[in-house]
Design a protein around this motif. Structure first.
Motif, PDB file in Angstrom:
ATOM      1  N   ALA A  47      15.314   0.389  -3.830  1.00 14.40           N
ATOM      2  CA  ALA A  47      16.167   0.684  -4.983  1.00 14.40           C
ATOM      3  C   ALA A  47      16.176  -0.469  -5.983  1.00 14.40           C
ATOM      4  CB  ALA A  47      17.591   0.985  -4.515  1.00 14.40           C
ATOM      5  N   MET A  48      16.205  -1.715  -5.491  1.00 18.92           N
ATOM      6  CA  MET A  48      16.240  -2.864  -6.400  1.00 18.92           C
ATOM      7  C   MET A  48      14.889  -3.058  -7.088  1.00 18.92           C
ATOM      8  SD  MET A  48      18.809  -5.563  -4.514  1.00 18.92           S
ATOM      9  CE  MET A  48      19.211  -6.473  -5.981  1.00 18.92           C
ATOM     10  N   LEU A  49      13.814  -2.750  -6.388  1.00 20.09           N
ATOM     11  CA  LEU A  49      12.508  -2.784  -7.039  1.00 20.09           C
ATOM     12  C   LEU A  49      12.426  -1.714  -8.132  1.00 20.09           C
ATOM     13  CD1 LEU A  49      10.130  -3.332  -3.985  1.00 20.09           C
ATOM     14  CD2 LEU A  49      10.531  -4.946  -5.863  1.00 20.09           C
ATOM     15  N   GLU A  50      12.959  -0.540  -7.838  1.00 20.32           N
ATOM     16  CA  GLU A  50      12.939   0.540  -8.822  1.00 20.32           C
ATOM     17  C   GLU A  50      13.804   0.226 -10.039  1.00 20.32           C
ATOM     18  OE1 GLU A  50      14.052   3.932  -6.512  1.00 20.32           O
ATOM     19  OE2 GLU A  50      11.983   4.328  -5.851  1.00 20.32           O
ATOM     20  N   LEU A  51      14.837  -0.581  -9.854  1.00 23.53           N
ATOM     21  CA  LEU A  51      15.653  -1.013 -10.990  1.00 23.53           C
ATOM     22  C   LEU A  51      14.865  -1.907 -11.940  1.00 23.53           C
ATOM     23  CD1 LEU A  51      19.172  -1.949  -9.520  1.00 23.53           C
ATOM     24  CD2 LEU A  51      18.561   0.073 -10.857  1.00 23.53           C
ATOM     25  N   GLY A  52      13.825  -2.571 -11.403  1.00 26.86           N
ATOM     26  CA  GLY A  52      13.014  -3.448 -12.243  1.00 26.86           C
ATOM     27  C   GLY A  52      12.924  -4.878 -11.769  1.00 26.86           C
ATOM     28  N   CYS A  53      13.432  -5.171 -10.562  1.00 25.11           N
ATOM     29  CA  CYS A  53      13.325  -6.533 -10.030  1.00 25.11           C
ATOM     30  C   CYS A  53      11.855  -6.852  -9.742  1.00 25.11           C
ATOM     31  CB  CYS A  53      14.137  -6.685  -8.751  1.00 25.11           C
ATOM     32  SG  CYS A  53      15.927  -6.624  -8.989  1.00 25.11           S
ATOM     33  N   ASP A  54      11.451  -8.059 -10.080  1.00 27.82           N
ATOM     34  CA  ASP A  54      10.075  -8.496  -9.840  1.00 27.82           C
ATOM     35  C   ASP A  54       9.847  -8.874  -8.388  1.00 27.82           C
ATOM     36  OD1 ASP A  54       8.839  -8.761 -12.692  1.00 27.82           O
ATOM     37  OD2 ASP A  54      10.804  -9.693 -12.854  1.00 27.82           O
ATOM     38  N   GLU A  55      10.907  -9.352  -7.739  1.00 29.32           N
ATOM     39  CA  GLU A  55      10.783  -9.901  -6.389  1.00 29.32           C
ATOM     40  C   GLU A  55      12.092  -9.667  -5.653  1.00 29.32           C
ATOM     41  OE1 GLU A  55       9.019 -13.913  -6.069  1.00 29.32           O
ATOM     42  OE2 GLU A  55      10.956 -14.507  -5.202  1.00 29.32           O
ATOM     43  N   ILE A  56      12.005  -9.400  -4.352  1.00 33.82           N
ATOM     44  CA  ILE A  56      13.195  -9.196  -3.534  1.00 33.82           C
ATOM     45  C   ILE A  56      13.216 -10.224  -2.414  1.00 33.82           C
ATOM     46  CG2 ILE A  56      14.494  -7.602  -2.079  1.00 33.82           C
ATOM     47  CD1 ILE A  56      14.259  -6.681  -4.981  1.00 33.82           C
ATOM     48  N   SER A  57      14.332 -10.941  -2.306  1.00 32.03           N
ATOM     49  CA  SER A  57      14.513 -11.912  -1.236  1.00 32.03           C
ATOM     50  C   SER A  57      15.409 -11.287  -0.169  1.00 32.03           C
ATOM     51  CB  SER A  57      15.153 -13.195  -1.772  1.00 32.03           C
ATOM     52  OG  SER A  57      15.390 -14.111  -0.718  1.00 32.03           O
ATOM     53  N   LEU A  58      14.869 -11.154   1.042  1.00 36.32           N
ATOM     54  CA  LEU A  58      15.590 -10.549   2.155  1.00 36.32           C
ATOM     55  C   LEU A  58      16.334 -11.642   2.910  1.00 36.32           C
ATOM     56  CD1 LEU A  58      12.694  -8.220   3.384  1.00 36.32           C
ATOM     57  CD2 LEU A  58      14.644  -7.581   1.936  1.00 36.32           C
ATOM     58  N   GLY A  59      17.659 -11.563   2.918  1.00 39.32           N
ATOM     59  CA  GLY A  59      18.458 -12.650   3.450  1.00 39.32           C
ATOM     60  C   GLY A  59      19.155 -12.348   4.767  1.00 39.32           C
ATOM     61  N   ASP A  60      18.929 -13.220   5.750  1.00 41.39           N
ATOM     62  CA  ASP A  60      19.703 -13.183   6.989  1.00 41.39           C
ATOM     63  C   ASP A  60      20.933 -14.054   6.748  1.00 41.39           C
ATOM     64  OD1 ASP A  60      20.701 -13.038   9.543  1.00 41.39           O
ATOM     65  OD2 ASP A  60      19.088 -14.169  10.493  1.00 41.39           O
ATOM     66  N   THR A  61      21.925 -13.471   6.120  1.00 39.56           N
ATOM     67  CA  THR A  61      23.072 -14.202   5.569  1.00 39.56           C
ATOM     68  C   THR A  61      23.844 -14.985   6.615  1.00 39.56           C
ATOM     69  OG1 THR A  61      23.228 -12.408   3.968  1.00 39.56           O
ATOM     70  CG2 THR A  61      25.108 -13.917   4.105  1.00 39.56           C
ATOM     71  N   ILE A  62      23.974 -14.438   7.825  1.00 38.93           N
ATOM     72  CA  ILE A  62      24.741 -15.134   8.854  1.00 38.93           C
ATOM     73  C   ILE A  62      23.850 -15.707   9.950  1.00 38.93           C
ATOM     74  CG2 ILE A  62      26.908 -13.931   8.418  1.00 38.93           C
ATOM     75  CD1 ILE A  62      26.240 -12.056  10.750  1.00 38.93           C
ATOM     76  N   GLY A  63      22.540 -15.645   9.744  1.00 42.61           N
ATOM     77  CA  GLY A  63      21.606 -16.332  10.623  1.00 42.61           C
ATOM     78  C   GLY A  63      21.541 -15.812  12.043  1.00 42.61           C
ATOM     79  N   VAL A  64      21.656 -14.483  12.216  1.00 38.20           N
ATOM     80  CA  VAL A  64      21.664 -13.916  13.570  1.00 38.20           C
ATOM     81  C   VAL A  64      20.320 -13.326  13.990  1.00 38.20           C
ATOM     82  CG1 VAL A  64      24.133 -13.435  13.556  1.00 38.20           C
ATOM     83  CG2 VAL A  64      22.541 -11.713  12.676  1.00 38.20           C
ATOM     84  N   GLY A  65      19.353 -13.303  13.099  1.00 38.64           N
ATOM     85  CA  GLY A  65      18.070 -12.680  13.396  1.00 38.64           C
ATOM     86  C   GLY A  65      17.222 -13.493  14.355  1.00 38.64           C
ATOM     87  N   ALA A  66      16.208 -12.841  14.912  1.00 37.53           N
ATOM     88  CA  ALA A  66      15.228 -13.480  15.795  1.00 37.53           C
ATOM     89  C   ALA A  66      13.838 -13.065  15.320  1.00 37.53           C
ATOM     90  CB  ALA A  66      15.459 -13.066  17.246  1.00 37.53           C
ATOM     91  N   PRO A  67      12.796 -13.840  15.667  1.00 40.98           N
ATOM     92  CA  PRO A  67      11.457 -13.587  15.119  1.00 40.98           C
ATOM     93  C   PRO A  67      10.942 -12.157  15.298  1.00 40.98           C
ATOM     94  CG  PRO A  67      11.511 -15.732  16.145  1.00 40.98           C
ATOM     95  CD  PRO A  67      12.831 -15.092  16.449  1.00 40.98           C
ATOM     96  N   GLY A  68      11.106 -11.599  16.485  1.00 42.22           N
ATOM     97  CA  GLY A  68      10.636 -10.233  16.693  1.00 42.22           C
ATOM     98  C   GLY A  68      11.368  -9.235  15.825  1.00 42.22           C
ATOM     99  N   GLN A  69      12.669  -9.431  15.690  1.00 38.14           N
ATOM    100  CA  GLN A  69      13.470  -8.560  14.832  1.00 38.14           C
ATOM    101  C   GLN A  69      13.009  -8.657  13.384  1.00 38.14           C
ATOM    102  OE1 GLN A  69      17.576  -9.721  14.605  1.00 38.14           O
ATOM    103  NE2 GLN A  69      18.185  -7.962  13.351  1.00 38.14           N
ATOM    104  N   VAL A  70      12.720  -9.873  12.950  1.00 43.19           N
ATOM    105  CA  VAL A  70      12.266 -10.078  11.566  1.00 43.19           C
ATOM    106  C   VAL A  70      10.943  -9.359  11.325  1.00 43.19           C
ATOM    107  CG1 VAL A  70      11.406 -11.821   9.948  1.00 43.19           C
ATOM    108  CG2 VAL A  70      13.518 -12.231  11.229  1.00 43.19           C
ATOM    109  N   GLN A  71      10.031  -9.461  12.265  1.00 47.48           N
ATOM    110  CA  GLN A  71       8.740  -8.799  12.071  1.00 47.48           C
ATOM    111  C   GLN A  71       8.864  -7.280  12.116  1.00 47.48           C
ATOM    112  OE1 GLN A  71       5.813 -10.679  14.698  1.00 47.48           O
ATOM    113  NE2 GLN A  71       5.407 -12.192  13.090  1.00 47.48           N
ATOM    114  N   ASP A  72       9.730  -6.760  12.981  1.00 54.15           N
ATOM    115  CA  ASP A  72       9.956  -5.316  13.007  1.00 54.15           C
ATOM    116  C   ASP A  72      10.579  -4.850  11.694  1.00 54.15           C
ATOM    117  OD1 ASP A  72       8.948  -5.175  15.565  1.00 54.15           O
ATOM    118  OD2 ASP A  72      10.919  -5.093  16.548  1.00 54.15           O
TER     119      ASP A  72
END
Length: 302
Positions: free
Chosen positions: A165-190
């Motif tokens: 949706a944000m790309l369709e609005l016209g954003c050039d780039e999207i930064s995906l944020g793990d705001t509270i830092g709970v992710g793990a490498p496998g989860q990120v790749q999935d």
């Protein structure tokens, strides 16, 4: 590891790193911090945010900071804008790049923006359109991609929907944020496998917080998945108000050290970066949380 030959680092210390500091950082210190970072070889330094001073008093001097920095050729200085009023202030300050901040979590969007996800997208629509009409580059932040402090798990489908949706609005780039830092490498790749099925990987960045010590591993996992842009903050600045005890952003020098040691170029002078980190730590009256900065500074003192 299957890493890119070159990656772009988006330095967010002056904005995301400082916005939650308990004491007000003087304007001249912010300006000097931006200037020092821009001279390290970093190509992108997020300078400040034009959010309402009532909500983030720390960044009330956004216009003054932008007016006083010594711009380095080939360095981009994006700023965050929360709404049309913020964009107007940014345009008055003659910026060339702005960013808007949304969330993949309905609960986080309600708490942070007082809007549903769909309502937040409608708020961004005129901001992105006006920015594009003014010739500005626009970045979109999608936060809480690995988890939310209010609702817990965030469905991958919601991350994909918000990104597209944000790309369709016209954003050039999207930064995906793990705001509270709970992710793990496998989860990120999935997660990235799902997102890149609907969005070009070349237009994606990652923004990993280090609450559970996974920021570097998660960022490298994203690079293995084809991403070539990552956000980080010198000295690991930027504790998260939604995650008690959080260590904040991935430290830029930790990321640079890992990449250089793996044969990946960044264009960043690690010694100069550690100098900037050490200087800012002195201004804040505490040591940097970065392992690389700590080790390199201790080695210099021998």
């Amino acid at each position: 590891m299957d890493l890119p030959e070159h990656v772009t680092i988006v330095e967010v210390g002056p904005r995301d790193g400082l916005q939650n500091e308990p004491g007000v950082v003087p304007t001249d210190v912010k300006v000097a911090f931006v200037d020092r970072l821009a001279r390290t070889g970093l190509s992108v330094v997020e300078a400040t945010s034009f959010v309402s001073p009532r909500w983030v008093p720390q960044l009330a001097d956004a216009a003054e900071v932008l007016a006083d920095i010594e711009r380095v050729e080939h360095v981009r200085y994006p700023v965050l804008v929360p709404n049309e009023r913020g964009l107007e202030r940014a345009l008055e300050a003659d910026v060339a790049e702005v960013a808007v901040f949304g969330a993949a979590s309905e609960a986080f969007s309600a708490k942070n923006l007082n809007r549903t996800i769909d309502e937040s997208l409608e708020m961004f629509r005129p901001v992105v359109a006006r920015a594009r009409d003014a010739g500005l580059r626009v970045r979109g932040y999608v936060s809480t991609v690995c988890g939310c402090p209010y609702q817990g798990e965030v469905p991958v489908a919601d991350v994909v929907r918000m990104t597209v949706a944000m790309l369709e609005l016209g954003c050039d780039e999207i930064s995906l944020g793990d705001t509270i830092g709970v992710g793990a490498p496998g989860q990120v790749q999935d997660l990235l496998a799902a997102v890149t099925a609907e969005a070009p990987v070349q237009r994606l960045a990652v923004h990993m917080h280090d609450t559970y010590g996974q920021g570097l591993a998660n960022t490298l996992a994203a690079f293995e998945a084809g991403v070539t842009i990552a956000d980080s903050a010198a000295g690991g600045l930027g504790g998260c108000p939604y995650a008690p005890g959080a260590k904040g952003n991935l430290a830029t020098e930790d990321l640079v050290y890992a990449l250089h040691g793996s044969g990946v170029t960044t264009g960043v002078d690690l010694d100069a970066l550690v100098d900037a980190t050490a200087w800012m730590a002195q201004q804040l009256g505490r040591p940097p949380v970065s392992r690389v900065a700590e080790a390199m500074l201790a080695k210099r003192e021998r």
